[in-house]
Design an enzyme around this catalytic site. Structure first.
Site, short mmCIF file in Angstrom:
data_model
loop_
_atom_site.label_atom_id
_atom_site.label_comp_id
_atom_site.label_asym_id
_atom_site.label_seq_id
_atom_site.Cartn_x
_atom_site.Cartn_y
_atom_site.Cartn_z
N HIS B 39 0.92 -1.13 -0.06
CA HIS B 39 -0.14 -0.02 -0.06
C HIS B 39 1.10 1.29 0.05
CE1 HIS B 39 -3.29 2.71 1.12
NE2 HIS B 39 -2.35 3.22 2.11
N CYS B 109 -4.76 2.01 -4.72
CA CYS B 109 -4.09 3.18 -3.97
C CYS B 109 -2.69 3.49 -4.56
CB CYS B 109 -3.70 2.72 -2.37
SG CYS B 109 -2.88 1.15 -2.40
#
Lengths: 614, 169
Positions: B39, B109
């Site tokens: 992430h 993301c």
């Protein structure tokens, strides 16, 4: 030249005069640029010498807005009207980002935007005036009101977000309703593998072999699942039990759970909230099944547990009510880093079959130690058991191992990761120990900052080439072994670059038996002989020169690995011819000299003449 | 650490991206061998920005519940001011990175971080991060889990939304 941290535009600017013939291509008068804005992009053909202002005019008609709404960004630099596109280094095929400011030139949130209106006209002035203070202050000032506005406005969405957090029961229910999850859950074997192969679980099992018994006993697993699901009851239990002190008596009337087993464990629960993990592990001897809780509380072995439970009634009831489902452990995040209590073995009476107590840490609310915690209904609380009655089975990840080999690979990689570092370190240390001379050279190597930097830059490319799990290596290695890895890589690289580097490094490395004799095409060792004096004599300047060569070589390698296989004879064939023409008859000597000087004919000539004693 | 060059008339703001290796999709990470979820979020103007299933959000750096990142990587510097950046984010938040546009495989993301990094500095995020979805999808397990993954919400809590609320001009 002032120390400007400039990126490509400047570099391109300075690079351009030296000519980038490749980019000019055919049509040198028209450039195609890509303009990216708000999620879409379009191509524009513009003349080479277009100024930014002219470009903006074009864009404003195209996007139907005013010129002062346009902001062009290239490589992170704002483009000013008086520049030309080529000045900024914008070449064919480059992407320019465009931001079209809203008419009010305000930010997204309504509240605080007034302030920005006054700042907007100042913005460009600041840029041109270069008043750095002016830049910061308004930015700082306007930031806070926006922030507060953000906070204000985000109340509603925030709760919405929080609703979506994984820990919440509604979300869990939502998750459980997902048929694919249900399917996964209902596969007993999968779930068992899932749990048993989780690394944390494995760690747990190592420390507490009894835990593995748990997993083998499917009934226990079922019980756990069902009991674990009732989140509401768990909370209730926690609240009930938390204020209580260590009870000597098993039964707490409030528990109304019907299980003598509850109270003690719950006390521990309250305390264990802040206890550390070891205690949890210690206590997780056995969670379930009848009055394994006794055994659990005393931290005894599972065998006792599995023997006929003293009070058969509760477990029986429980078992009756349990559907045939495999185990999951409830994961409930309470706070960062702390294990939280999720499941509780609740009495059968209280078991509502609401699929509410299942959660996986989908949203990243958990740290690495979010644990699904089993709270066994504890039996008579003994004081010694401030132990947490939460067997910590961390199956936050559904390790549904459809592919077992992947599991092993994961473990292997983790293991090999450490192995690699230790292997390499070990090898290197041994090598260095055995060859003090080499060690000295390595130290020299390390102390040359440019070189180590090159090696460092080499490393990612190198790793990619070797297709190692670069992430693991790059991130998981301790710095020391990484540095050594770099060195080893660099040295290996040099070894493969035999023709170029050996003249510099070889004399030392050969003698130590580290480098194999060059397998390249110069069997004639004579040339080496008088290369050595070259190196030996004026060490420093020559070293620097050669290191520069090495650096260049490495650099060119990084950029174009395909250069590697080309044989020097081919690369220097032209220079060889000229040398021959000048009367240097020794083919091998010429080649050596050319290699050492990287194809620099005049330097090679100087070298040859020196060595031939002119 | 903003750098200003008054004589050159520019001010540079540093840009980093934060990489979180801790499993965001935690249960996914382990079975899919060496795939740890990556992430990322981008940090500029002293704020961290990231994209999740509820749209673009921002928070103080390291302020999500994920905590401090596994690594902080310098992307470069940008001249883009904070206010311009907010404009840009709003426009993204209405187009490419709307809340509904979140797709764990195609538009996640890392896509966002990559896009913003390119806008700010012209540089991209390393491909091993942006290639994660294709890595996952190349395993049978990933394929099997795809419908599930698409349906869940992935949003690190702790941030507040950025961008114009839906429908507002």
């Amino acid at each position: 030249m002032p120390h400007v941290i400039s990126r490509t535009p400047r570099m391109a600017q300075s690079g351009r005069p030296s000519g980038l013939p490749a980019d000019k291509k055919i049509s040198s008068s028209v450039t195609r640029v890509i303009v990216k804005t708000a999620g879409k992009q379009e191509d524009f053909m513009i003349a080479d010498d277009t100024s930014v202002r002219q470009f903006k005019e074009k864009l404003s008609t195209h996007f139907k807005c005013q010129m002062d709404q346009l902001v062009l960004v290239f490589m992170g630099r704002l483009l000013k009207d008086h520049d030309t596109l080529s000045q900024r280094g914008i070449l064919d095929g480059h992407t320019i980002h465009l931001v079209i400011k809203s008419k009010r030139s305000s930010r997204s949130l309504a509240h605080s935007s007034r302030k920005l209106l006054t700042e907007e006209p100042c913005h460009r002035d600041r840029n041109t005036e270069g008043n750095s203070n002016g830049v910061y202050q308004p930015a700082g000032v306007s930031h806070t009101p926006v922030e507060s506005a953000l906070l204000v406005e985000s109340d509603a969405p925030k709760t919405h977000t929080q609703d979506l957090e994984v820990g919440s029961p509604e979300y869990i229910a939502q998750m459980l309703q997902n048929p694919s999850i249900q399917q996964l859950l209902s596969d007993t074997d999968l779930m068992r593998q899932f749990i048993s192969e989780h690394p944390d679980m494995q760690q747990l099992m190592q420390q507490n072999p009894e835990v593995s018994h748990i997993l083998d006993n499917s009934e226990i697993l079922w019980q756990t699942l069902e009991l674990a699901r009732n989140l509401a009851v768990i909370q209730e239990i926690m609240q009930i039990q938390q204020p209580e002190q260590n009870l000597e008596h098993p039964l707490s009337p409030q528990a109304h759970l019907g299980l003598e087993t509850m109270p003690g464990g719950d006390n521990a629960l309250g305390q264990s909230y802040v206890d550390c993990n070891d205690q949890m592990l210690n206590s997780s001897q056995d969670p379930f099944g009848g009055n394994p809780f006794t055994a659990l509380l005393e931290g005894q072995v599972l065998e006792q547990v599995q023997s006929s439970p003293p009070s058969p009634t509760p477990p029986q009831e429980r078992r009756d009510q349990l559907p045939q489902l495999p185990t999951t452990r409830v994961i409930y995040t309470s706070s960062r880093g702390l294990s939280s209590i999720t499941s509780a073995n609740v009495t059968p009476n209280r078991v509502n079959h609401t699929p509410s107590a299942y959660a996986t840490t989908i949203s990243a609310t958990c740290q690495s130690h979010t644990c699904p915690v089993q709270q066994p209904a504890g039996v008579p609380a003994l004081p010694s058991i401030e132990l947490t009655q939460q067997p910590q089975a961390e199956d936050k990840d559904g390790t549904i191992s459809l592919d077992r080999s992947d599991q092993k690979l994961e473990d292997d990689l983790q293991a090999s990761d450490e192995q690699i570092s230790s292997q390499i370190t070990g090898n290197m240390m041994q090598l260095l120990l055995n060859n003090p001379y080499l060690a000295a050279q390595v130290m020299l190597f390390i102390s040359m900052p440019q070189l180590s930097e090159q090696c460092r830059q080499q490393l990612p490319a190198f790793l990619q080439q070797t297709q190692l799990p670069d992430m693991l290596i790059a991130l998981a290695n301790p710095k020391a072994s990484q540095a050594i890895l770099q060195i080893e890589q660099g040295l290996q690289l040099l070894a493969t670059e035999a023709p170029v580097v050996l003249p510099w490094v070889a004399p030392y490395l050969w003698g130590l038996g580290w480098l194999p004799a060059p397998s390249c095409s110069y069997p004639d060792t004579v040339p080496w002989a008088w290369d050595v004096p070259d190196i030996a004599e004026p060490k420093d300047p020559e070293c620097c020169h050669k290191s520069g060569t090495v650096l260049q070589k490495l650099q060119s390698l990084a950029e174009d690995p395909s250069q590697l296989p080309q044989a020097p004879e081919i690369r220097f064939s032209q220079q060889m011819e000229s040398l021959q023409a000048m009367g240097f008859g020794n083919h091998h000597a010429n080649l050596q000299a050319l290699i050492a000087t990287e194809g620099d004919t005049s330097a090679a000539i100087r070298k040859l003449r020196r060595s031939q004693g002119f | 650490p903003c750098k200003s060059y008054p004589w050159a008339e520019i001010t540079l703001f540093p840009v980093w991206y934060l990489l979180f290796l801790r499993p965001v999709l935690s249960f996914l990470a382990y079975p899919v061998s060496s795939l740890r979820c990556r992430h990322t979020s981008i940090v500029v103007h002293k704020d961290e920005f990231y994209f999740g299933s509820s749209g673009i959000s921002s928070c103080p750096p390291g302020g999500t519940l994920l905590g401090p990142p596994d690594s902080v990587v310098d992307v470069g510097s940008t001249e883009v001011t904070e206010e311009l950046f907010q404009e840009y984010l709003s426009s993204l938040g209405e187009s490419l990175f709307r809340r509904e546009a979140y797709d764990v495989f195609e538009n996640n993301c890392n896509t966002f971080t990559n896009e913003v990094a390119q806008f700010l500095t012209g540089r991209k995020i390393p491909s091993y991060i942006t290639d994660l979805p294709s890595e996952i999808l190349s395993t049978p397990f990933g394929q099997a889990l795809r419908p599930f993954l698409v349906s869940i919400q992935i949003q690190p809590p702790g941030g507040s939304p950025v961008g114009r609320p839906n429908g507002q001009s």
